[in-house]
Motif scaffolding. Structure first.
Motif, PDB file in Angstrom:
ATOM      1  N   GLY A  77      30.203  -2.598   2.628  1.00  0.00           N
ATOM      2  CA  GLY A  77      29.153  -2.574   3.649  1.00  0.00           C
ATOM      3  C   GLY A  77      29.713  -2.292   5.030  1.00  0.00           C
ATOM      4  O   GLY A  77      29.106  -1.546   5.817  1.00  0.00           O
ATOM      5  N   MET A  78      30.884  -2.834   5.313  1.00  0.00           N
ATOM      6  CA  MET A  78      31.519  -2.586   6.607  1.00  0.00           C
ATOM      7  C   MET A  78      31.918  -1.118   6.734  1.00  0.00           C
ATOM      8  O   MET A  78      31.759  -0.509   7.798  1.00  0.00           O
ATOM      9  CB  MET A  78      32.758  -3.467   6.749  1.00  0.00           C
ATOM     10  CG  MET A  78      33.249  -3.569   8.144  1.00  0.00           C
ATOM     11  SD  MET A  78      32.127  -4.549   9.099  1.00  0.00           S
ATOM     12  CE  MET A  78      33.232  -5.769   9.677  1.00  0.00           C
ATOM     13  N   GLY A  79      32.405  -0.539   5.648  1.00  0.00           N
ATOM     14  CA  GLY A  79      32.767   0.880   5.668  1.00  0.00           C
ATOM     15  C   GLY A  79      31.554   1.774   5.892  1.00  0.00           C
ATOM     16  O   GLY A  79      31.620   2.751   6.636  1.00  0.00           O
ATOM     17  N   ILE A  80      30.454   1.435   5.242  1.00  0.00           N
ATOM     18  CA  ILE A  80      29.223   2.214   5.402  1.00  0.00           C
ATOM     19  C   ILE A  80      28.719   2.104   6.837  1.00  0.00           C
ATOM     20  O   ILE A  80      28.342   3.103   7.461  1.00  0.00           O
ATOM     21  CB  ILE A  80      28.156   1.733   4.405  1.00  0.00           C
ATOM     22  CG1 ILE A  80      28.601   2.049   2.982  1.00  0.00           C
ATOM     23  CG2 ILE A  80      26.799   2.356   4.703  1.00  0.00           C
ATOM     24  CD1 ILE A  80      27.823   1.288   1.926  1.00  0.00           C
ATOM     25  N   SER A  81      28.715   0.894   7.361  1.00  0.00           N
ATOM     26  CA  SER A  81      28.262   0.684   8.737  1.00  0.00           C
ATOM     27  C   SER A  81      29.149   1.438   9.734  1.00  0.00           C
ATOM     28  O   SER A  81      28.655   2.034  10.693  1.00  0.00           O
ATOM     29  CB  SER A  81      28.261  -0.811   9.048  1.00  0.00           C
ATOM     30  OG  SER A  81      27.784  -1.045  10.340  1.00  0.00           O
ATOM     31  N   THR A  82      30.445   1.432   9.478  1.00  0.00           N
ATOM     32  CA  THR A  82      31.373   2.149  10.352  1.00  0.00           C
ATOM     33  C   THR A  82      31.130   3.655  10.294  1.00  0.00           C
ATOM     34  O   THR A  82      31.200   4.345  11.321  1.00  0.00           O
ATOM     35  CB  THR A  82      32.824   1.828   9.966  1.00  0.00           C
ATOM     36  OG1 THR A  82      33.018   0.417  10.064  1.00  0.00           O
ATOM     37  CG2 THR A  82      33.805   2.539  10.858  1.00  0.00           C
ATOM     38  N   LYS A  83      30.831   4.163   9.105  1.00  0.00           N
ATOM     39  CA  LYS A  83      30.546   5.597   8.965  1.00  0.00           C
ATOM     40  C   LYS A  83      29.365   5.983   9.846  1.00  0.00           C
ATOM     41  O   LYS A  83      29.422   6.981  10.576  1.00  0.00           O
ATOM     42  CB  LYS A  83      30.239   5.917   7.509  1.00  0.00           C
ATOM     43  CG  LYS A  83      29.727   7.315   7.297  1.00  0.00           C
ATOM     44  CD  LYS A  83      29.167   7.498   5.907  1.00  0.00           C
ATOM     45  CE  LYS A  83      28.376   8.789   5.837  1.00  0.00           C
ATOM     46  NZ  LYS A  83      27.628   8.931   4.616  1.00  0.00           N
ATOM     47  N   TRP A  84      28.292   5.192   9.780  1.00  0.00           N
ATOM     48  CA  TRP A  84      27.108   5.522  10.580  1.00  0.00           C
ATOM     49  C   TRP A  84      27.346   5.278  12.068  1.00  0.00           C
ATOM     50  O   TRP A  84      26.810   5.990  12.916  1.00  0.00           O
ATOM     51  CB  TRP A  84      25.889   4.747  10.080  1.00  0.00           C
ATOM     52  CG  TRP A  84      25.421   5.304   8.784  1.00  0.00           C
ATOM     53  CD1 TRP A  84      25.584   4.768   7.541  1.00  0.00           C
ATOM     54  CD2 TRP A  84      24.743   6.545   8.580  1.00  0.00           C
ATOM     55  NE1 TRP A  84      25.048   5.600   6.592  1.00  0.00           N
ATOM     56  CE2 TRP A  84      24.524   6.692   7.203  1.00  0.00           C
ATOM     57  CE3 TRP A  84      24.304   7.547   9.440  1.00  0.00           C
ATOM     58  CZ2 TRP A  84      23.879   7.795   6.659  1.00  0.00           C
ATOM     59  CZ3 TRP A  84      23.667   8.643   8.903  1.00  0.00           C
ATOM     60  CH2 TRP A  84      23.462   8.762   7.528  1.00  0.00           C
ATOM     61  N   LYS A  85      28.175   4.286  12.394  1.00  0.00           N
ATOM     62  CA  LYS A  85      28.502   4.036  13.792  1.00  0.00           C
ATOM     63  C   LYS A  85      29.264   5.223  14.382  1.00  0.00           C
ATOM     64  O   LYS A  85      29.009   5.632  15.518  1.00  0.00           O
ATOM     65  CB  LYS A  85      29.343   2.764  13.914  1.00  0.00           C
ATOM     66  CG  LYS A  85      29.656   2.359  15.319  1.00  0.00           C
ATOM     67  CD  LYS A  85      30.411   1.042  15.344  1.00  0.00           C
ATOM     68  CE  LYS A  85      30.662   0.604  16.758  1.00  0.00           C
ATOM     69  NZ  LYS A  85      31.378  -0.673  16.798  1.00  0.00           N
ATOM     70  N   MET A  86      30.173   5.796  13.602  1.00  0.00           N
ATOM     71  CA  MET A  86      30.908   6.974  14.064  1.00  0.00           C
ATOM     72  C   MET A  86      29.973   8.170  14.227  1.00  0.00           C
ATOM     73  O   MET A  86      30.108   8.943  15.183  1.00  0.00           O
ATOM     74  CB  MET A  86      32.031   7.300  13.089  1.00  0.00           C
ATOM     75  CG  MET A  86      33.164   6.298  13.135  1.00  0.00           C
ATOM     76  SD  MET A  86      34.425   6.564  11.882  1.00  0.00           S
ATOM     77  CE  MET A  86      34.937   8.216  12.222  1.00  0.00           C
ATOM     78  N   LEU A  87      29.026   8.319  13.311  1.00  0.00           N
ATOM     79  CA  LEU A  87      28.072   9.425  13.410  1.00  0.00           C
ATOM     80  C   LEU A  87      27.199   9.279  14.654  1.00  0.00           C
ATOM     81  O   LEU A  87      26.926  10.263  15.353  1.00  0.00           O
ATOM     82  CB  LEU A  87      27.207   9.495  12.158  1.00  0.00           C
ATOM     83  CG  LEU A  87      26.332  10.722  12.021  1.00  0.00           C
ATOM     84  CD1 LEU A  87      27.201  11.956  11.798  1.00  0.00           C
ATOM     85  CD2 LEU A  87      25.383  10.558  10.861  1.00  0.00           C
ATOM     86  N   VAL A  88      26.789   8.054  14.965  1.00  0.00           N
ATOM     87  CA  VAL A  88      25.997   7.815  16.170  1.00  0.00           C
ATOM     88  C   VAL A  88      26.841   8.094  17.417  1.00  0.00           C
ATOM     89  O   VAL A  88      26.352   8.660  18.395  1.00  0.00           O
ATOM     90  CB  VAL A  88      25.423   6.376  16.174  1.00  0.00           C
ATOM     91  CG1 VAL A  88      24.886   5.996  17.535  1.00  0.00           C
ATOM     92  CG2 VAL A  88      24.336   6.233  15.123  1.00  0.00           C
ATOM     93  N   GLY A  89      28.125   7.727  17.374  1.00  0.00           N
ATOM     94  CA  GLY A  89      29.008   8.013  18.504  1.00  0.00           C
ATOM     95  C   GLY A  89      29.154   9.501  18.760  1.00  0.00           C
ATOM     96  O   GLY A  89      29.117   9.963  19.899  1.00  0.00           O
ATOM     97  N   LYS A  90      29.312  10.276  17.686  1.00  0.00           N
ATOM     98  CA  LYS A  90      29.397  11.736  17.840  1.00  0.00           C
ATOM     99  C   LYS A  90      28.078  12.295  18.353  1.00  0.00           C
ATOM    100  O   LYS A  90      28.058  13.247  19.140  1.00  0.00           O
ATOM    101  CB  LYS A  90      29.757  12.379  16.508  1.00  0.00           C
ATOM    102  CG  LYS A  90      31.173  12.105  16.071  1.00  0.00           C
ATOM    103  CD  LYS A  90      31.447  12.687  14.702  1.00  0.00           C
ATOM    104  CE  LYS A  90      32.825  12.299  14.215  1.00  0.00           C
ATOM    105  NZ  LYS A  90      33.073  12.755  12.848  1.00  0.00           N
ATOM    106  N   SER A  91      26.989  11.697  17.919  1.00  0.00           N
ATOM    107  CA  SER A  91      25.671  12.158  18.375  1.00  0.00           C
ATOM    108  C   SER A  91      25.466  11.837  19.848  1.00  0.00           C
ATOM    109  O   SER A  91      24.786  12.590  20.548  1.00  0.00           O
ATOM    110  CB  SER A  91      24.574  11.523  17.535  1.00  0.00           C
ATOM    111  OG  SER A  91      24.724  11.909  16.195  1.00  0.00           O
ATOM    112  N   LYS A  92      26.041  10.745  20.292  1.00  0.00           N
ATOM    113  CA  LYS A  92      25.944  10.410  21.715  1.00  0.00           C
ATOM    114  C   LYS A  92      26.657  11.478  22.546  1.00  0.00           C
ATOM    115  O   LYS A  92      26.144  11.912  23.576  1.00  0.00           O
ATOM    116  CB  LYS A  92      26.574   9.044  21.975  1.00  0.00           C
ATOM    117  CG  LYS A  92      26.363   8.546  23.380  1.00  0.00           C
ATOM    118  CD  LYS A  92      27.123   7.276  23.741  1.00  0.00           C
ATOM    119  CE  LYS A  92      27.268   6.261  22.687  1.00  0.00           C
ATOM    120  NZ  LYS A  92      28.006   5.064  23.117  1.00  0.00           N
TER     121      LYS A  92
END
Length: 184
Positions: A94-109
């Motif tokens: 779950g932490m890995g999945i959350s980190t994946k989406w957090k990185m995607l949101v960071g790139k989107s920012k």
């Protein structure tokens, strides 16, 4: 030259956001319905549940699939061992999945910043470019969608830990899981 750079920034930023939004839409799982489906599969056809968990990477399905794989390797019916294996495995996945989406949101920012930077660059020249305004609004909307989607992913991971994971533990404790053939 300034106008060309503004358009390149806005188009590139909006394009990057569009790719991220498409990835989010492809991985979209409504937890309310997915929980019922997965729980039913865990009770009736556990091997098929494992195959279904492979279909939606980046969601709680992936974390449940990881737990099923780890418990299948443990080959035990002892509930204490099952619980001691499943909880940390689920939390790590779950932490890995959350980190994946957090990185995607960071790139989107960053991509949204590019789109708005292109708009600001064009506005500093004195013109009011309608296309750049629309691209910046689209990039901002896409970024907000990704923020909302990440929060939904995080919420579903937390809920699945409380609602679906005990069913996985019960499935292994009762000995209902038979691994699929190795050629799959």
């Amino acid at each position: 030259m300034k106008e060309i750079l503004a358009y390149v920034l806005a188009i590139a930023g909006t394009g990057m956001i569009a790719v991220s939004v498409i990835a989010a839409i492809a991985g979209n799982v409504k937890y309310m319905f997915a929980r019922v489906t997965l729980t039913q599969l865990l009770r009736t056809n556990p091997a098929h549940a494992m195959l279904v968990c492979r279909t939606k990477p980046g969601t709680f399905y992936e974390a449940i699939g990881t737990v099923i794989k780890a418990l299948a390797m443990a080959k035990t019916n002892d509930l204490a061992v099952i619980t001691a294996t499943s909880l940390p495995t689920y939390d790590a996945a779950g932490m890995g999945i959350s980190t994946k989406w957090k990185m995607l949101v960071g790139k989107s920012k960053l991509a949204a910043g590019m789109a708005f930077g292109g708009l600001a660059l064009s506005l500093s020249g004195g013109g009011v470019p309608v296309l750049l305004i629309l691209l910046a609004i689209g990039a901002g909307g896409g970024f907000l969608y990704l923020l909302w989607f990440k929060s939904e992913i995080d919420r579903s991971i937390i809920q699945a830990r409380a609602e679906v994971l005990p069913e996985v533990d019960r499935m292994f404790a009762e000995g209902r899981y038979v691994p699929p053939p190795s050629h799959i």
